[in-house]
Design a protein around this motif. Structure first.
Motif, PDB file in Angstrom:
ATOM      1  N   ILE A   5       4.676   4.363 -10.452  1.00 24.24           N
ATOM      2  CA  ILE A   5       3.230   4.232 -10.294  1.00 24.24           C
ATOM      3  C   ILE A   5       2.588   5.521  -9.793  1.00 24.24           C
ATOM      4  O   ILE A   5       1.363   5.627  -9.768  1.00 24.24           O
ATOM      5  N   GLY A   6       3.383   6.479  -9.375  1.00 25.66           N
ATOM      6  CA  GLY A   6       2.816   7.730  -8.899  1.00 25.66           C
ATOM      7  C   GLY A   6       3.871   8.709  -8.454  1.00 25.66           C
ATOM      8  O   GLY A   6       5.082   8.462  -8.582  1.00 25.66           O
ATOM      9  N   SER A   7       3.402   9.840  -7.920  1.00 26.99           N
ATOM     10  CA  SER A   7       4.271  10.884  -7.371  1.00 26.99           C
ATOM     11  C   SER A   7       3.844  11.151  -5.934  1.00 26.99           C
ATOM     12  O   SER A   7       2.641  11.244  -5.644  1.00 26.99           O
ATOM     13  N   THR A   8       4.796  11.263  -5.034  1.00 24.76           N
ATOM     14  CA  THR A   8       4.477  11.460  -3.629  1.00 24.76           C
ATOM     15  C   THR A   8       3.858  12.833  -3.391  1.00 24.76           C
ATOM     16  O   THR A   8       3.971  13.735  -4.215  1.00 24.76           O
ATOM     17  N   THR A  68       0.822  -1.208   0.000  1.00 31.03           N
ATOM     18  CA  THR A  68       0.000   0.000   0.000  1.00 31.03           C
ATOM     19  C   THR A  68       0.857   1.259   0.000  1.00 31.03           C
ATOM     20  O   THR A  68       1.811   1.379   0.783  1.00 31.03           O
ATOM     21  N   TYR A  69       0.490   2.199  -0.877  1.00 27.59           N
ATOM     22  CA  TYR A  69       1.148   3.495  -0.982  1.00 27.59           C
ATOM     23  C   TYR A  69       0.083   4.572  -0.728  1.00 27.59           C
ATOM     24  O   TYR A  69      -0.998   4.519  -1.314  1.00 27.59           O
ATOM     25  N   CYS A  70       0.403   5.567   0.092  1.00 25.15           N
ATOM     26  CA  CYS A  70      -0.571   6.623   0.387  1.00 25.15           C
ATOM     27  C   CYS A  70       0.026   8.025   0.226  1.00 25.15           C
ATOM     28  O   CYS A  70       1.241   8.193   0.271  1.00 25.15           O
ATOM     29  N   HIS A  71      -0.872   8.984   0.083  1.00 20.19           N
ATOM     30  CA  HIS A  71      -0.587  10.427   0.055  1.00 20.19           C
ATOM     31  C   HIS A  71       0.059  10.901  -1.243  1.00 20.19           C
ATOM     32  O   HIS A  71       0.819  11.871  -1.253  1.00 20.19           O
ATOM     33  N   PHE A  72      -0.239  10.224  -2.350  1.00 17.70           N
ATOM     34  CA  PHE A  72       0.262  10.672  -3.652  1.00 17.70           C
ATOM     35  C   PHE A  72      -0.265  12.072  -3.992  1.00 17.70           C
ATOM     36  O   PHE A  72      -1.347  12.478  -3.554  1.00 17.70           O
ATOM     37  N   SER A  73       0.490  12.745  -4.850  1.00 15.31           N
ATOM     38  CA  SER A  73      -0.006  13.967  -5.488  1.00 15.31           C
ATOM     39  C   SER A  73      -0.531  13.666  -6.883  1.00 15.31           C
ATOM     40  O   SER A  73      -1.286  14.455  -7.453  1.00 15.31           O
TER      41      SER A  73
END
Length: 322
Positions: A257-260, A236-241
């Motif tokens: 997969i995303g940007s923090t 699980t990854y959270c708080h992306f922008s």
């Protein structure tokens, strides 16, 4: 999911390649295409040529004004030797007058993926976009688009693709290796098995292993990802922008997969990262430390379920962080 400390205030943006651990022999092949490579770069009339920056790759580079009405991409063509996973890296000169959200398009075997790069930082070196599945053959693989709401020139200089060693790297750090020192990967979480990694908004987030992604968007995690790994565990990854992949996409280790960011229940920019097997939360620290050290990490089912949060440490639980 709150970031416990204030260390994130002092961190600088570090956009570099993910740390990959391969389970096969090293046999990578690398190909570079510059904006001046004959027959392998195309750009429209809106793209100018400059040799102004000493951070350029080769004799010059191309630049253009952003445009929110047309993509007008500058394409890099490669002869991809065989279908498989490839690390894609870009080179550009950095300048405060260049674009802070330049779109790079990667034509993967499962469709185009667009990633945004801040070209005001990390110039004059190879910057990783991630690892992507590419089809074999001669074709346009990477493009720089003008379609961005960012400000400043978008720049197209050079692109490099490298075959993933051993037929594909198995594991990756969730962030660029240069983003954090090793000591950050054994920090306890504030109240349950997980970890908060202090990095500035916009830092690339990578898949730690191959799997399938589901997007999260709620008041707690904010914008995030649940990655169901090929081992069946949930990462699980959270708080992306921002997200870099569509929901339901299949990804490879090291793929962006995303940007923090700082969305959801968060008190400062950081990446919240957790591992779950079934309904059981696992401490991710030993997994991350192993990947950082370049060794195969322990199976998710063998990771401890306590000892990696301040709550358990306060009750005297023995830590198992390595």
């Amino acid at each position: 999911m709150r970031r416990r400390g204030a260390l994130w205030l002092a961190m600088a943006v570090a956009v570099a390649g993910p740390m990959l651990v391969s389970t096969g022999p090293a046999a990578a092949a690398t190909v570079v295409v510059d904006n001046s490579t004959a027959g392998q770069f195309t750009a429209g009339e809106a793209w100018g040529t400059s040799a102004w920056s000493a951070q350029r790759y080769g004799a010059d580079y191309r630049y253009a004004n952003p445009d929110t009405t047309t993509s007008d991409p500058a394409w890099y063509r490669f002869d991809v030797p065989s279908a498989g996973n490839y690390l894609v890296e870009v080179w550009y000169p950095a300048d405060p007058g260049y674009n802070n959200a330049t779109p790079f398009i990667v034509a993967t075997s499962s469709g185009n993926q667009t990633l945004h790069v801040n070209q005001r930082a990390n110039g004059g070196r190879w910057v990783s976009l991630g690892t992507f599945p590419l089809a074999a053959g001669v074709r346009d693989v990477v493009a720089v688009s003008r379609w961005t709401t960012g400000t400043g020139y978008v720049v197209a200089d050079a692109v490099r693709i490298t075959t993933a060693t051993g037929g594909g790297s198995s594991f990756s750090l969730p962030l660029p290796r240069t983003a954090l020192p090793r000591g950050e990967y054994d920090d306890p979480h504030h109240d349950y098995p997980a970890i908060d990694l202090p990095v500035p908004t916009g830092t690339p987030a990578y898949a730690v292993r191959a799997g399938t992604v589901v997007r999260i968007n709620d008041s707690s995690c904010g914008m995030g990802i649940n990655l169901t790994g090929t081992d069946g565990a949930i990462y699980t990854y959270c708080h992306f922008s921002a997200w870099s992949v569509a929901g339901g996409a299949t990804v490879t280790a090291g793929q962006r997969i995303g940007s923090t960011g700082n969305t959801g229940n968060s008190t400062g920019p950081h990446l919240h990262f957790g591992i779950r097997t079934g309904s059981t939360r696992r401490c991710p620290q030993n997994f991350l430390l192993a990947v950082y050290d370049g060794v195969t990490p322990p199976a998710a089912t063998s990771l401890p379920t306590s000892g990696c949060s301040y709550a358990t440490a306060a009750r005297g639980t023995v830590t198992m962080l390595g």
